[in-house]
Design an enzyme around this catalytic site. Sequence first.
Site, mmCIF file in Angstrom:
data_model
loop_
_atom_site.group_PDB
_atom_site.id
_atom_site.type_symbol
_atom_site.label_atom_id
_atom_site.label_comp_id
_atom_site.label_asym_id
_atom_site.label_seq_id
_atom_site.Cartn_x
_atom_site.Cartn_y
_atom_site.Cartn_z
ATOM 1 N N HIS A 1 34.349 -46.305 -16.819
ATOM 2 C CA HIS A 1 35.621 -46.805 -16.327
ATOM 3 C C HIS A 1 35.742 -48.301 -16.539
ATOM 4 O O HIS A 1 34.762 -49.014 -16.359
ATOM 5 C CB HIS A 1 35.716 -46.491 -14.828
ATOM 6 C CG HIS A 1 37.052 -46.835 -14.242
ATOM 7 N ND1 HIS A 1 38.197 -46.132 -14.542
ATOM 8 C CD2 HIS A 1 37.410 -47.820 -13.387
ATOM 9 C CE1 HIS A 1 39.214 -46.677 -13.885
ATOM 10 N NE2 HIS A 1 38.760 -47.691 -13.190
ATOM 11 N N GLU B 1 48.263 -41.375 -43.510
ATOM 12 C CA GLU B 1 47.572 -42.670 -43.369
ATOM 13 C C GLU B 1 48.339 -43.772 -44.096
ATOM 14 O O GLU B 1 48.533 -44.868 -43.561
ATOM 15 C CB GLU B 1 46.146 -42.556 -43.911
ATOM 16 C CG GLU B 1 45.272 -41.674 -43.030
ATOM 17 C CD GLU B 1 43.820 -41.545 -43.498
ATOM 18 O OE1 GLU B 1 42.991 -41.110 -42.701
ATOM 19 O OE2 GLU B 1 43.533 -41.875 -44.666
ATOM 20 N N GLU C 1 37.422 -41.627 -20.535
ATOM 21 C CA GLU C 1 37.004 -41.028 -19.267
ATOM 22 C C GLU C 1 37.857 -39.808 -18.922
ATOM 23 O O GLU C 1 37.443 -38.928 -18.177
ATOM 24 C CB GLU C 1 37.018 -42.055 -18.132
ATOM 25 C CG GLU C 1 38.388 -42.561 -17.727
ATOM 26 C CD GLU C 1 38.278 -43.653 -16.643
ATOM 27 O OE1 GLU C 1 37.765 -43.358 -15.555
ATOM 28 O OE2 GLU C 1 38.713 -44.787 -16.899
ATOM 29 N N LYS D 1 40.974 -48.072 -47.842
ATOM 30 C CA LYS D 1 42.036 -47.530 -46.952
ATOM 31 C C LYS D 1 41.884 -48.079 -45.535
ATOM 32 O O LYS D 1 42.838 -48.537 -44.918
ATOM 33 C CB LYS D 1 41.966 -46.000 -46.990
ATOM 34 C CG LYS D 1 42.938 -45.230 -46.120
ATOM 35 C CD LYS D 1 42.548 -45.038 -44.681
ATOM 36 C CE LYS D 1 41.200 -44.443 -44.439
ATOM 37 N NZ LYS D 1 41.074 -43.031 -44.781
ATOM 38 N N CYS E 1 35.330 -42.770 -52.380
ATOM 39 C CA CYS E 1 35.288 -43.291 -51.011
ATOM 40 C C CYS E 1 35.177 -44.804 -50.986
ATOM 41 O O CYS E 1 35.939 -45.488 -50.306
ATOM 42 C CB CYS E 1 34.124 -42.662 -50.243
ATOM 43 S SG CYS E 1 33.880 -43.396 -48.633
ATOM 44 N N GLY F 1 47.361 -33.621 -52.078
ATOM 45 C CA GLY F 1 46.067 -32.973 -52.224
ATOM 46 C C GLY F 1 45.286 -33.500 -53.408
ATOM 47 O O GLY F 1 45.804 -34.265 -54.238
ATOM 48 N N TYR G 1 46.241 -35.877 -44.831
ATOM 49 C CA TYR G 1 45.513 -37.104 -44.503
ATOM 50 C C TYR G 1 46.114 -38.346 -45.196
ATOM 51 O O TYR G 1 46.444 -39.335 -44.552
ATOM 52 C CB TYR G 1 44.081 -37.000 -45.023
ATOM 53 C CG TYR G 1 43.073 -36.248 -44.205
ATOM 54 C CD1 TYR G 1 42.231 -36.925 -43.331
ATOM 55 C CD2 TYR G 1 42.892 -34.882 -44.357
ATOM 56 C CE1 TYR G 1 41.229 -36.261 -42.631
ATOM 57 C CE2 TYR G 1 41.892 -34.210 -43.660
ATOM 58 C CZ TYR G 1 41.072 -34.904 -42.796
ATOM 59 O OH TYR G 1 40.082 -34.253 -42.108
ATOM 60 N N CYS H 1 38.237 -44.075 -48.740
ATOM 61 C CA CYS H 1 38.002 -44.377 -47.316
ATOM 62 C C CYS H 1 37.869 -45.864 -46.994
ATOM 63 O O CYS H 1 38.490 -46.356 -46.047
ATOM 64 C CB CYS H 1 36.717 -43.709 -46.831
ATOM 65 S SG CYS H 1 36.336 -42.153 -47.602
ATOM 66 N N THR I 1 33.638 -37.395 -47.326
ATOM 67 C CA THR I 1 32.486 -38.172 -47.780
ATOM 68 C C THR I 1 31.168 -37.776 -47.102
ATOM 69 O O THR I 1 30.174 -37.517 -47.792
ATOM 70 C CB THR I 1 32.763 -39.678 -47.564
ATOM 71 O OG1 THR I 1 33.893 -40.000 -48.344
ATOM 72 C CG2 THR I 1 31.580 -40.530 -47.958
ATOM 73 N N ALA J 1 29.988 -38.159 -69.010
ATOM 74 C CA ALA J 1 29.071 -37.147 -69.548
ATOM 75 C C ALA J 1 29.775 -35.798 -69.546
ATOM 76 O O ALA J 1 30.472 -35.454 -68.590
ATOM 77 C CB ALA J 1 27.815 -37.080 -68.693
HETATM 78 P P1 NDP Z 1 45.677 -32.763 -47.842
HETATM 79 O O1 NDP Z 1 45.172 -31.457 -48.291
HETATM 80 O O2 NDP Z 1 45.204 -33.344 -46.560
HETATM 81 O O3 NDP Z 1 47.264 -32.738 -47.780
HETATM 82 C C1 NDP Z 1 48.018 -32.367 -48.895
HETATM 83 C C2 NDP Z 1 49.469 -32.354 -48.474
HETATM 84 O O4 NDP Z 1 50.285 -32.187 -49.623
HETATM 85 C C3 NDP Z 1 49.802 -31.241 -47.504
HETATM 86 O O5 NDP Z 1 50.707 -31.741 -46.557
HETATM 87 C C4 NDP Z 1 50.443 -30.196 -48.415
HETATM 88 O O6 NDP Z 1 51.385 -29.394 -47.752
HETATM 89 C C5 NDP Z 1 51.157 -31.080 -49.407
HETATM 90 N N1 NDP Z 1 51.357 -30.430 -50.691
HETATM 91 C C6 NDP Z 1 50.446 -29.784 -51.450
HETATM 92 N N2 NDP Z 1 51.002 -29.353 -52.591
HETATM 93 C C7 NDP Z 1 52.300 -29.734 -52.556
HETATM 94 C C8 NDP Z 1 53.387 -29.587 -53.450
HETATM 95 N N3 NDP Z 1 53.259 -28.938 -54.599
HETATM 96 N N4 NDP Z 1 54.580 -30.101 -53.085
HETATM 97 C C9 NDP Z 1 54.720 -30.763 -51.918
HETATM 98 N N5 NDP Z 1 53.731 -30.927 -51.036
HETATM 99 C C10 NDP Z 1 52.527 -30.425 -51.347
HETATM 100 O O7 NDP Z 1 45.376 -33.748 -49.087
HETATM 101 P P2 NDP Z 1 45.431 -35.329 -49.210
HETATM 102 O O8 NDP Z 1 45.909 -35.590 -50.583
HETATM 103 O O9 NDP Z 1 46.152 -35.951 -48.076
HETATM 104 O O10 NDP Z 1 43.897 -35.716 -49.094
HETATM 105 C C11 NDP Z 1 42.947 -35.113 -49.974
HETATM 106 C C12 NDP Z 1 41.652 -34.882 -49.249
HETATM 107 O O11 NDP Z 1 41.004 -36.108 -49.048
HETATM 108 C C13 NDP Z 1 41.826 -34.259 -47.880
HETATM 109 O O12 NDP Z 1 41.649 -32.873 -47.949
HETATM 110 C C14 NDP Z 1 40.784 -34.899 -47.030
HETATM 111 O O13 NDP Z 1 39.726 -34.009 -46.861
HETATM 112 C C15 NDP Z 1 40.334 -36.114 -47.801
HETATM 113 N N6 NDP Z 1 40.680 -37.338 -47.065
HETATM 114 C C16 NDP Z 1 40.063 -37.569 -45.876
HETATM 115 C C17 NDP Z 1 40.386 -38.682 -45.136
HETATM 116 C C18 NDP Z 1 39.721 -38.917 -43.826
HETATM 117 O O14 NDP Z 1 38.666 -38.340 -43.577
HETATM 118 N N7 NDP Z 1 40.304 -39.728 -42.939
HETATM 119 C C19 NDP Z 1 41.392 -39.644 -45.595
HETATM 120 C C20 NDP Z 1 42.009 -39.272 -46.833
HETATM 121 C C21 NDP Z 1 41.658 -38.158 -47.526
HETATM 122 P P3 NDP Z 1 50.962 -28.088 -46.920
HETATM 123 O O15 NDP Z 1 50.363 -28.576 -45.660
HETATM 124 O O16 NDP Z 1 52.260 -27.380 -46.725
HETATM 125 O O17 NDP Z 1 50.001 -27.333 -47.779
#
Ligand code: NDP
Length: 458
Positions: free
Chosen positions: A442, A184, A447, A51, A43, A268, A180, A48, A317, A115
């Site tokens: 307002h 972003e 609102e 970013k 983070c 992800g 996410y 975060c 986070t 570790a």
């Molecule tokens: P997310 O889980 O949000 O999104 C992953 C994306 O990748 C989805 O659109 C998914 O598609 C796609 N995907 C997964 N596997 C594949 C694949 N093999 N081929 C193509 N596309 C794929 O993960 P992020 O990486 O964006 O973020 C990780 C985590 O970090 C999030 O879960 C979030 O909780 C956290 N985060 C939070 C933020 C915030 O609070 N503002 C900011 C950034 C991250 P599908 O939808 O079809 O599964």
Amino acid sequence: MTQYDYDLFVIGAGSGGVRAARIAAGYGAKVAVAEEYRVGGTCVIRGCVPKKLFVYASHFSDEFKHAKGFGWDVGKSTFDWPTLIANKDVEIDRLNKIYIKNLETAGVEIILHRAEFKDDHTLVLVGENRTVTAERILVAPGAAPFVPHNVPGATYAITSNEAFHLETLPKSIAIIGGGYIAVEFAGIFNGLGVETHLLYRGDPILRGFDEDLRKGVQGEMQKKGIDVQTNANVSCIHDHTHDNGGHFTVDIDDKPSIDVELVMYATGRVPHTTGLGLDKAGVNLDGAGAIVVDEFSQTNIENIYAVGDVTNRAQLTPVAIREGHAFANTVYGERPTSVDHAMIPTAVFSQPEMGTVGLTEEQAREKFGKIDIYKSTFNPMKNALSGSDEKTMMKLIVDAITDKVLGCHIMGPDSGEMAQLLGISLRMGATKADFDATMAVHPTAAEELVTMRTKFEG
Ligand code: NDP
């Protein structure tokens, strides 16, 4: 006198680990924390915080454009990426030092090495070539970016880890993913003037969020000039950077290939358990490699606990921090505390921003059957002079029987700030009548939340 070197050994000095270490030490435990990268975790160091600084930087292009209507002539503006990176690094160093100081002040020993488990009470400090023992061990190493290596050429792509340290800003980028991070960063790069392609395998982007907002954010991103391609499955990435092309070519099933300077995967994040030796301690993992824990973050091994992304409960986070604090209260403070993972407010710092808490329309319909929907799409006041045509959208999901507000979803400026406050009302069980009885502030966009009177007939 304990037979172990430490009462508590924490693996990972990120959000969850640092909070747990500090609070446990405050209760009198002898605590050490090991960190293989930098104190602060994802983070603070490469998530975060940097970013959000990038998001601020990327907003200026729109602000300069919109200033004219308010009488400003900002002249020709230029952007310098190395300045942003250098200033961001100064801020991250400052925060890193604060984290270190807070741990030291609490009496926590910091060990800047990886570790790994030798057995359920013993850890090997890789790099120091020694072992340490602890009565209890808290595993909090976070998660790491997932890259689908079955796609040929996937290794050419960067992830968010590298995006924070690029030496030069690319002229064009293809970001793969629709969650996410992808959304972003698409906003960030586009705002900084980079030709941006977002390639998502589904439709619309941001699966898991309310469908109206998903479509709304996608549409607004396209209006800003981002090439959002849905149902776009990347099949191959070719490296032409060393020949005349000087670019990568991204092949997409049933769609034309695209040439870009940089490719980024944001598909992800996976629990960071590989190589930790958890098997030597006998700790159970689930099918996704996450550590299985109970409501008090205890694993199947009595003296081993885990918090944060490595447990895959909610990769956020504030959730990791709560879990770390609850663990310390439970184990060292004689105050058994579990974390409520329901009704977590969250924001996506997309452009436009999205703030949300509670159930989506789809989830509420499935769970409650009869629901009322209130929604409003409007031009925020600033647009009157800015010339922007970006819409703001607000949506309330209400239980038709009890009048309880089940979900609230907002797309528009500062919606993350609104989601934080709405989270309190929804947790307290506010009804639509409570919203209606609340006086409006307002003139604000928020609102609208207390003035929506007409049910949406879909
Ligand atoms: P997310 O889980 O949000 O999104 C992953 C994306 O990748 C989805 O659109 C998914 O598609 C796609 N995907 C997964 N596997 C594949 C694949 N093999 N081929 C193509 N596309 C794929 O993960 P992020 O990486 O964006 O973020 C990780 C985590 O970090 C999030 O879960 C979030 O909780 C956290 N985060 C939070 C933020 C915030 O609070 N503002 C900011 C950034 C991250 P599908 O939808 O079809 O599964």
